[in-house]
Each structure stands twice: as C-alpha cells, then as structure tokens.
Design a protein around this motif. Structure first.
Motif, PDB file in Angstrom:
ATOM      1  N   PHE A 111       0.844  -1.204   0.000  1.00 33.60           N
ATOM      2  CA  PHE A 111       0.000   0.000   0.000  1.00 33.60           C
ATOM      3  C   PHE A 111       0.873   1.246   0.000  1.00 33.60           C
ATOM      4  O   PHE A 111       0.830   2.047  -0.933  1.00 33.60           O
ATOM      5  N   ALA A 121      -9.657   3.404   2.396  1.00 26.44           N
ATOM      6  CA  ALA A 121      -8.331   2.861   2.097  1.00 26.44           C
ATOM      7  C   ALA A 121      -8.466   1.372   1.787  1.00 26.44           C
ATOM      8  O   ALA A 121      -9.059   0.623   2.558  1.00 26.44           O
ATOM      9  N   VAL A 143      -6.171  -1.639   1.540  1.00 22.64           N
ATOM     10  CA  VAL A 143      -4.805  -1.882   1.996  1.00 22.64           C
ATOM     11  C   VAL A 143      -4.370  -3.314   1.707  1.00 22.64           C
ATOM     12  O   VAL A 143      -5.087  -4.270   2.007  1.00 22.64           O
ATOM     13  N   ALA A 152       1.760  -1.070   5.313  1.00 22.70           N
ATOM     14  CA  ALA A 152       1.471   0.361   5.439  1.00 22.70           C
ATOM     15  C   ALA A 152       2.308   0.838   6.609  1.00 22.70           C
ATOM     16  O   ALA A 152       1.971   0.586   7.765  1.00 22.70           O
ATOM     17  N   CYS A 194       1.112   4.282   7.113  1.00 17.97           N
ATOM     18  CA  CYS A 194       0.145   3.978   8.170  1.00 17.97           C
ATOM     19  C   CYS A 194      -0.652   5.234   8.515  1.00 17.97           C
ATOM     20  O   CYS A 194      -1.851   5.175   8.795  1.00 17.97           O
ATOM     21  N   VAL A 222      -3.447   5.532   6.061  1.00 25.72           N
ATOM     22  CA  VAL A 222      -4.574   4.653   6.401  1.00 25.72           C
ATOM     23  C   VAL A 222      -5.405   5.273   7.517  1.00 25.72           C
ATOM     24  O   VAL A 222      -6.635   5.333   7.447  1.00 25.72           O
ATOM     25  N   ALA A 242     -11.313   1.955   6.236  1.00 22.69           N
ATOM     26  CA  ALA A 242     -10.200   1.174   5.714  1.00 22.69           C
ATOM     27  C   ALA A 242     -10.526  -0.311   5.778  1.00 22.69           C
ATOM     28  O   ALA A 242     -10.991  -0.806   6.813  1.00 22.69           O
ATOM     29  N   ALA A 274      -8.570  -4.017   4.794  1.00 22.34           N
ATOM     30  CA  ALA A 274      -7.262  -4.562   4.456  1.00 22.34           C
ATOM     31  C   ALA A 274      -7.344  -6.052   4.206  1.00 22.34           C
ATOM     32  O   ALA A 274      -8.238  -6.738   4.715  1.00 22.34           O
ATOM     33  N   SER A 302      -1.882  -8.202   5.392  1.00 21.04           N
ATOM     34  CA  SER A 302      -1.252  -6.887   5.476  1.00 21.04           C
ATOM     35  C   SER A 302      -0.752  -6.609   6.885  1.00 21.04           C
ATOM     36  O   SER A 302      -1.220  -7.197   7.866  1.00 21.04           O
TER      37      SER A 302
END
Length: 267
Positions: free
Chosen positions: A69, A110, A112, A116, A121, A124, A130, A132, A136
């Motif tokens: 990301f 986000a 992801v 990140a 980060c 995010v 967000a 993910a 991740s």
C-alpha cells in the motif's frame, strides 16, 4: 451500465479511474513500495482537490500499486537534503494532504494490501474507512531509524487507544491486520481474494445514500470530535436541523413510512 473514466497516464504517480460514482486513486510508485516522495504528495493533493469539486464522485477508494500500500516517506529523497526548513515544509505538506482527506466532501476508503508503514500507516489512519487484506501489516516505524513518527502519531492517536498507539510509536513494530481491526485502525480484514469485492460493497452502500447528507455528516463528525461534549451536542443539533431542511430528507422519510423506494435527485 458501468461508466469508466481514466484521467491519468499509466506512468503517472497517482492513477485515477472513475466507475459509477466511485473514484479510484492508486499510488503508482510500485518499485519504491509507493513511498511518498514530494512529487507523489503533490500528485495526491491535486487529485483530491479535483475530486472535491467533482459532483459526480460520491466515494473515493485509495489503493497502492504493486506489492504494498505505502511504505511511508521517501527516505532516499529525504537524505539528499540537510536543511531544517526543507523538512518542516515536507512534513507540513504531508499533513496538509492527510487533512485534505478528512475535509473532502466524499468519504475515502483505504484499500490496503502488503505493508502500510510510517506515513503509509498515517495515510490509512487519515482515511474515513479502511479495509485490508488479512496478510497486510501496519507500523509507525520511524523510531527504528531514530526518527519518532510525530506526524503519523496525529491520526494514529485518533484511531486507536493511547497505549496501543504509544507501543507502536515507541517500538516501531508491525501489527497484523486482525490486530489493526481489533484496535480500530481499520474497519476489518478480509482474505485477499475478497478485498476488492468488500471494498466495492462498502463503496456502493455509501453511494446509495444522499451525497449532500453524507458530506454534511462527514464535516460535522470531524469537527465535533475536537469539541467538548456540550458544545459537540449543540453543533450536532444545528447540523441535524440543517440536514432536516434538505428537500430529499422529506422524500426519504415519506418513502420509509409509505414502504416504497425513495426518489431523490442525487441518487
């Protein structure tokens, strides 16, 4: 019918593609793990500014190209400079990009994958929502090279608990996606093969709401967070009263009570 509008060449630092009211912004420095160079920060800011004025966009999805990301600031570029004024300007510019996300009328999700870290980060944490992939990982890892992640700590501390934030900031260690979800940094973690579908499902759900009400509500939400409880209630009451004056609200309430689909202008 799906309408697609691509507004950037494949070699651009930020790719934009619009589909059915959703603007997809993709950080495009895959060989550098989408590190936030000065140029990438400028490109992201320009795209966000353009989207803020685009009434056709109802939701923004922010993603990264390649294996990650975003790996944070471009440390190699930073090491070419040795003036405090330069670093002040760089971190200020980055902060302005992050706050542009929260000031945007449209919600930003986000998407992801990979890692990140540091300012990645921060990115995010600055997004409204967000999602993910399960593999991740997240870190504010500047402390590992002697640089406390001061600017990433601002949105991080507004997403997770104080002690969780301080542990991340002081150790520079990674946390997995499931822990990030449990601590409030992201909404949820899903298998990689489900990531795009889960992001699209969330985006479409928001697209189905009144864009005017969403924009008003987003602005109200972030402003009241910085207020005391009594002031926040007063401000929220005024915002809701303004919202009730929207023409579409009456139509939606009538549709709900009459058990029929609503018919509103901005759908």
């Amino acid at each position: 019918m799906t309408q697609t509008n691509t507004t950037a060449a494949d070699d651009a630092l930020v790719l934009r593609e619009d589909r059915d009211g959703i603007a997809y912004l993709t950080l495009n420095r895959p060989n550098q793990f989408n590190a936030l160079s000065e140029e990438l920060l400028d490109a992201l800011q320009a795209n966000l500014d353009a989207i803020a004025e685009d009434k056709s966009v109802r939701v923004v999805v922010l993603a990264g190209n390649g294996r990650a990301f975003c790996a944070g600031h471009d440390l190699k570029q930073m090491r070419t400079q040795n003036e405090r004024a330069y670093f002040q300007q760089l971190f200020t510019r980055c902060g302005q990009g992050m706050t542009r996300i929260s000031s945007l009328p449209q919600p930003v999700i986000a998407r992801v994958h990979g890692i990140a870290t540091a300012a990645g980060c921060q990115l995010v944490a600055s997004c409204d929502l967000a999602i993910a992939e399960e593999g991740s990982r997240f870190a504010v890892s500047g402390i590992n090279v002697g640089l406390f992640c001061g600017t990433p700590s601002v949105p991080l501390s507004r997403n997770v608990g104080r002690k969780q934030a301080m542990e991340m900031l002081l150790t520079g260690g990674f946390i997995p996606a499931q822990q990030a979800a449990a601590e409030g940094l992201i909404n949820r973690a899903v298998p990689l093969e489900q990531l795009d579908d889960e992001v699209l499902k969330l985006a479409r759900t928001i697209c189905d709401k009144s864009s005017a009400s969403v924009a008003l509500g987003k602005a109200m939400y972030y402003k009241q967070l910085e207020m005391g409880v009594e002031q926040a209630y007063q401000f929220a009451s005024e915002a809701m009263a303004d919202n009730m004056m929207f023409e579409d609200v009456g139509e939606r309430i009538d549709a709900f009570t009459e058990k029929r689909p609503p018919n509103w202008r901005d759908r």
